[in-house]
Design a protein around this motif. Structure first.
Motif, PDB file in Angstrom:
ATOM      1  N   LYS A 137       0.813  -1.224   0.000  1.00 44.56           N
ATOM      2  CA  LYS A 137       0.000   0.000   0.000  1.00 44.56           C
ATOM      3  C   LYS A 137       0.848   1.276   0.000  1.00 44.56           C
ATOM      4  O   LYS A 137       0.517   2.232  -0.676  1.00 44.56           O
ATOM      5  N   ILE A 151       3.173   2.461  -3.561  1.00 39.28           N
ATOM      6  CA  ILE A 151       2.596   2.730  -4.872  1.00 39.28           C
ATOM      7  C   ILE A 151       3.064   4.094  -5.340  1.00 39.28           C
ATOM      8  O   ILE A 151       3.044   5.059  -4.581  1.00 39.28           O
ATOM      9  N   GLY A 152       3.517   4.146  -6.579  1.00 43.80           N
ATOM     10  CA  GLY A 152       3.896   5.437  -7.145  1.00 43.80           C
ATOM     11  C   GLY A 152       5.308   5.875  -6.812  1.00 43.80           C
ATOM     12  O   GLY A 152       5.662   7.032  -6.990  1.00 43.80           O
ATOM     13  N   VAL A 153       6.133   4.958  -6.294  1.00 41.90           N
ATOM     14  CA  VAL A 153       7.526   5.316  -6.045  1.00 41.90           C
ATOM     15  C   VAL A 153       8.423   4.426  -6.903  1.00 41.90           C
ATOM     16  O   VAL A 153       8.034   3.357  -7.350  1.00 41.90           O
ATOM     17  N   VAL A 154       9.631   4.895  -7.129  1.00 46.49           N
ATOM     18  CA  VAL A 154      10.586   4.180  -7.969  1.00 46.49           C
ATOM     19  C   VAL A 154      11.792   3.806  -7.125  1.00 46.49           C
ATOM     20  O   VAL A 154      12.175   4.555  -6.226  1.00 46.49           O
ATOM     21  N   LEU A 162      10.317  -8.989 -11.738  1.00 51.97           N
ATOM     22  CA  LEU A 162       9.375  -8.022 -12.306  1.00 51.97           C
ATOM     23  C   LEU A 162       9.485  -6.653 -11.646  1.00 51.97           C
ATOM     24  O   LEU A 162       9.352  -5.631 -12.300  1.00 51.97           O
ATOM     25  N   ASN A 207      10.764  -3.928 -14.305  1.00 47.87           N
ATOM     26  CA  ASN A 207      10.307  -2.599 -13.927  1.00 47.87           C
ATOM     27  C   ASN A 207      11.058  -2.228 -12.663  1.00 47.87           C
ATOM     28  O   ASN A 207      11.685  -3.079 -12.047  1.00 47.87           O
ATOM     29  N   SER A 208      10.952  -0.974 -12.258  1.00 49.98           N
ATOM     30  CA  SER A 208      11.531  -0.635 -10.958  1.00 49.98           C
ATOM     31  C   SER A 208      10.460  -0.006 -10.092  1.00 49.98           C
ATOM     32  O   SER A 208      10.651   1.025  -9.493  1.00 49.98           O
ATOM     33  N   MET A 209       9.298  -0.648 -10.104  1.00 43.42           N
ATOM     34  CA  MET A 209       8.214  -0.131  -9.268  1.00 43.42           C
ATOM     35  C   MET A 209       7.319  -1.292  -8.843  1.00 43.42           C
ATOM     36  O   MET A 209       7.406  -2.388  -9.384  1.00 43.42           O
ATOM     37  N   ILE A 269       3.377  -2.520  -8.379  1.00 48.47           N
ATOM     38  CA  ILE A 269       1.972  -2.298  -8.687  1.00 48.47           C
ATOM     39  C   ILE A 269       1.237  -3.546  -8.229  1.00 48.47           C
ATOM     40  O   ILE A 269       1.718  -4.661  -8.448  1.00 48.47           O
ATOM     41  N   GLU A 270       0.102  -3.365  -7.579  1.00 47.39           N
ATOM     42  CA  GLU A 270      -0.629  -4.514  -7.072  1.00 47.39           C
ATOM     43  C   GLU A 270      -0.900  -5.525  -8.177  1.00 47.39           C
ATOM     44  O   GLU A 270      -1.233  -5.164  -9.300  1.00 47.39           O
ATOM     45  N   ASN A 271      -0.767  -6.791  -7.854  1.00 51.22           N
ATOM     46  CA  ASN A 271      -1.015  -7.879  -8.816  1.00 51.22           C
ATOM     47  C   ASN A 271      -0.192  -7.743 -10.086  1.00 51.22           C
ATOM     48  O   ASN A 271      -0.660  -8.066 -11.174  1.00 51.22           O
ATOM     49  N   MET A 272       1.034  -7.253  -9.956  1.00 46.86           N
ATOM     50  CA  MET A 272       1.814  -6.957 -11.155  1.00 46.86           C
ATOM     51  C   MET A 272       2.279  -8.212 -11.903  1.00 46.86           C
ATOM     52  O   MET A 272       2.737  -8.115 -13.030  1.00 46.86           O
TER      53      MET A 272
END
Lengths: 350, 312
Positions: B112, B115-118, B209, B214-216, B218-221
């Motif tokens: 939670k 989200i939205g950070v790298v 993943l 990716n370097s982030m 995301i839920e259920n990515m």
């Protein structure tokens, strides 16, 4: 005794709340954590709670699949006495129509659909306006004249967005082509990123997207080229690539919709808000040169003042047919059912 | 011609990248299933690996530590699965599905705040000399560390399973636990061990993943890759080399589909989207009956709990 009084006081307080406050439910198709479309709706929900405070009691439910499960979720909220239920996915449409007829006292609000009932309204945004503006940026910035566009599904909403973007590009750069790759998913960051890389591999130097995650932005960042985002300001994901993004701002609309219900002024009139309504807009980063930014601001003003429409002729389709002659423009109905590409898009629709 | 060659090279390069997360998941699960424990919890284990790794990489910028934590997270889910299936002898399919739900739930909750950070990611390391080889160099030797590890893991795992005493023990437990038990092998311990090891390797696939591809977070990515990997274990017939083939085949179909579109070729996207799943069904068909399974080398007691009392 004191304890009992205290409990009673709390109970009374809670009871008074539930009488006075409007009960609002939001039904989302993906998790709030998608960082994109649903995330922005939830930002709107937070804005609503902030703005109306104790006048509203808000509940949300995430990841509700379209179909039978959605129907039971909508029915559940209606049975528990919720006053307004927002469903934010296109695929909820028929479930909401059905349940709305069974619960005439509950207001149902469906995002992005086209069916209404006496107590069910529809709302969406004119995202094509900021998409056109972001196309201006992409067209002005590309050097290779190959612009990549990672798109979710070939449905009117997405096609309209691609066309608006392509018209923006050709407005400033008639030579540039928009290459479209369909991911066929709303939600698979890994695939979205690979789709962007496939476009970079054919020489695209600007990547745009109609996807929820920022994965395509990161692909552009890693390759050292430029990107156009979607949904929200994605500059944090691609600080050296991110140029601009068409964005959603649902908050003020959600406040207005709930207040309309509270004041008894709600109608089922379809709502399609644009930049002029502050429902959609464009954000730009510092990487956009002043000259380009000024053009974007000027066009934005023209759109707000209704002096310019992104879909005004002459517009040709891919086969060279004149779809809109000089002076003509697309009607809302035509925009909502768009199933053809404008001439500078590469890639076919079935 | 040059264009065609560079198109093929780019597609194959993308194939390796897209196949790697699947490869880790399949390799890990081959270990688990070789011991006779069926694991359908891959999606959940990959997700827990993805978030576990991302949290550490975000907070410490230490990618190796991130992978380690991802593996521990996967190992814990493996342990849970082993406890249910080996000790409690619960239906392995049910337990696996529960692991998927558990993993997806925990990862969503844990993630939670992320989200939205790298965060840091595994950068491409071009291997000196090898990466200069025309065509092959670009396809195989211009990747990140995890890709190289997965490529090394395949022959090592094959060697371990077929050529070492440890591998023989593992196979014996999966094929004939009674016999293994009679020879003094602790069947329960071996099954625990390889379910845990399998979980930790599978979790690297998820971490790939969020830390490399990716370097982030995301839920259920993972978006269903765990389920494809389950089918690939069958496709690979529990053989690491075939696992490599299967993972790259799936990765290749995806990569090719996207690239065909990028150059403007008209193929219905739905058709391309369908291909990997169609392949899955074909694979399932050819491994559907018990006789067929035996023929292709499925562990004889896969899915069957072992208890000493049942011995006859």
């Amino acid at each position: 005794m004191k304890k009992l009084l205290f409990v009673l006081a709390i109970l009374l307080f809670v009871a008074s709340l539930s009488v006075a406050a409007t009960r609002v439910a939001f039904v989302y198709v993906s998790p709030v954590g998608d960082g994109g479309y649903t995330f922005m709706h939830d930002q709107g929900r937070l804005y609503l709670e902030e703005a109306l405070g104790e006048d509203v009691v808000v509940d949300i439910i995430e990841s509700v699949p379209e179909g039978a499960e959605a129907e039971s979720v909508f029915r559940g909220y209606a049975q528990r006495g919720y006053d307004i239920i927002f469903g934010t996915s296109f695929g909820y449409m028929d479930s909401m129509v059905k349940v709305s007829k069974q619960f005439p006292k509950t207001i149902f609000m469906h995002c992005s659909g086209y069916k209404t009932t006496d107590n069910m309204g529809v709302y969406f945004g004119r995202m094509y306006q900021p998409r056109f503006l972001s196309g201006l940026v992409a067209g002005a910035m590309t050097k290779s004249n190959i612009i990549g566009y990672v798109a979710a599904y070939p449905i009117p909403e997405v096609i309209r967005g691609i066309n608006a973007f392509a018209l923006g590009v050709s407005y400033v750069n008639p030579e540039a082509k928009i290459h479209v790759v369909w991911s066929n998913t709303w939600f698979d960051p890994t695939l979205e990123k690979d789709a962007a890389i496939s476009l970079l591999d054919i020489g695209a130097d600007v990547i745009a997207q109609h996807q929820d995650s920022a994965a395509p932005q990161q692909a552009a960042e890693e390759r050292g080229v430029m990107s156009i985002g979607y949904n929200s300001d994605m500059s944090a994901f691609a600080p050296n690539a991110f140029l601009a993004a068409p964005i959603w701002a649902w908050g003020p609309y959600y406040v207005k919709a709930v207040q309309d219900v509270q004041n008894g002024t709600w109608t089922n009139e379809p709502y399609w808000g644009g930049i002029e309504d502050e429902l959609v807009d464009i954000v730009m980063s510092d990487l956009v040169p002043a000259g380009v930014a000024n053009l974007v601001y000027a066009m934005r003003e023209s759109i707000i003042k209704n002096q310019f429409h992104p879909f005004q002729g002459p517009i040709y389709d891919q086969d060279g047919n004149l779809r809109y002659a000089e002076g003509e423009m697309a009607s809302d109905e035509e925009l909502l059912s768009m199933d053809w590409f404008v001439s500078n898009v590469v890639g076919r629709l079935q | 011609m040059n264009d065609a060659l560079s198109f093929i090279v780019a597609t194959l390069h993308a194939t390796v990248r897209a196949g790697t997360p699947l490869l880790f998941a399949v390799l890990g699960t081959i270990f688990t299933e070789r011991s006779g424990i069926m694991n359908l919890g891959l999606e959940g284990i990959m997700l827990i690996g993805a978030i576990g790794g991302f949290v550490v990489s975000y907070n410490t910028s230490n990618l190796l530590l991130a992978i380690l934590v991802a593996m521990i997270a996967g190992a814990i889910l493996g342990l849970v699965h082993a406890f249910f299936t080996v000790t409690l002898k619960i239906n392995q399919i049910v337990s696996g599905l529960a692991i998927t739900m558990l993993g997806s739930g925990i990862s969503g909750l844990w993630g939670k705040d992320y989200i939205g950070v790298v965060a840091e990611r595994f950068e491409t390391i071009s291997i000196p000399l090898l990466s200069d080889i025309p065509v092959i160099g670009r396809i195989l030797f211009q990747h990140d560390l995890l890709v190289y590890i997965s490529l090394l893991a395949v022959p090592l795992m094959w060697f371990f399973i077929y050529k070492t005493r440890g591998g023989m023990t593992l196979r014996a437990v999966g094929e004939a636990p009674e016999a293994a038990d009679a020879r003094g092998i602790n069947v329960f311990f071996i099954r625990y061990l390889y379910t845990i090891i399998g979980g930790s390797i599978t979790a690297i696939g998820g971490a790939y993943l969020s830390l490399a591809y990716n370097s982030m977070w995301i839920e259920n990515m993972t978006a269903g890759r765990g389920w494809i990997a389950i089918a690939l274990v069958l496709f690979a017939t529990w053989d690491p080399y075939k696992a490599l083939l299967g993972a790259y085949l799936f990765g290749g179909i995806t990569a090719l589909g996207l690239r065909m579109q990028a150059v403007g070729t008209h193929i219905p996207p739905d058709f391309l989207k369908m291909l990997p799943y169609l392949l899955t069904i074909v694979v399932l068909f050819f491994t559907s009956t018990d006789t067929l399974k035996r023929k292709v080398g499925a562990p004889a007691t896969l899915g069957v709990p072992y208890s000493r009392e049942d011995r006859t």
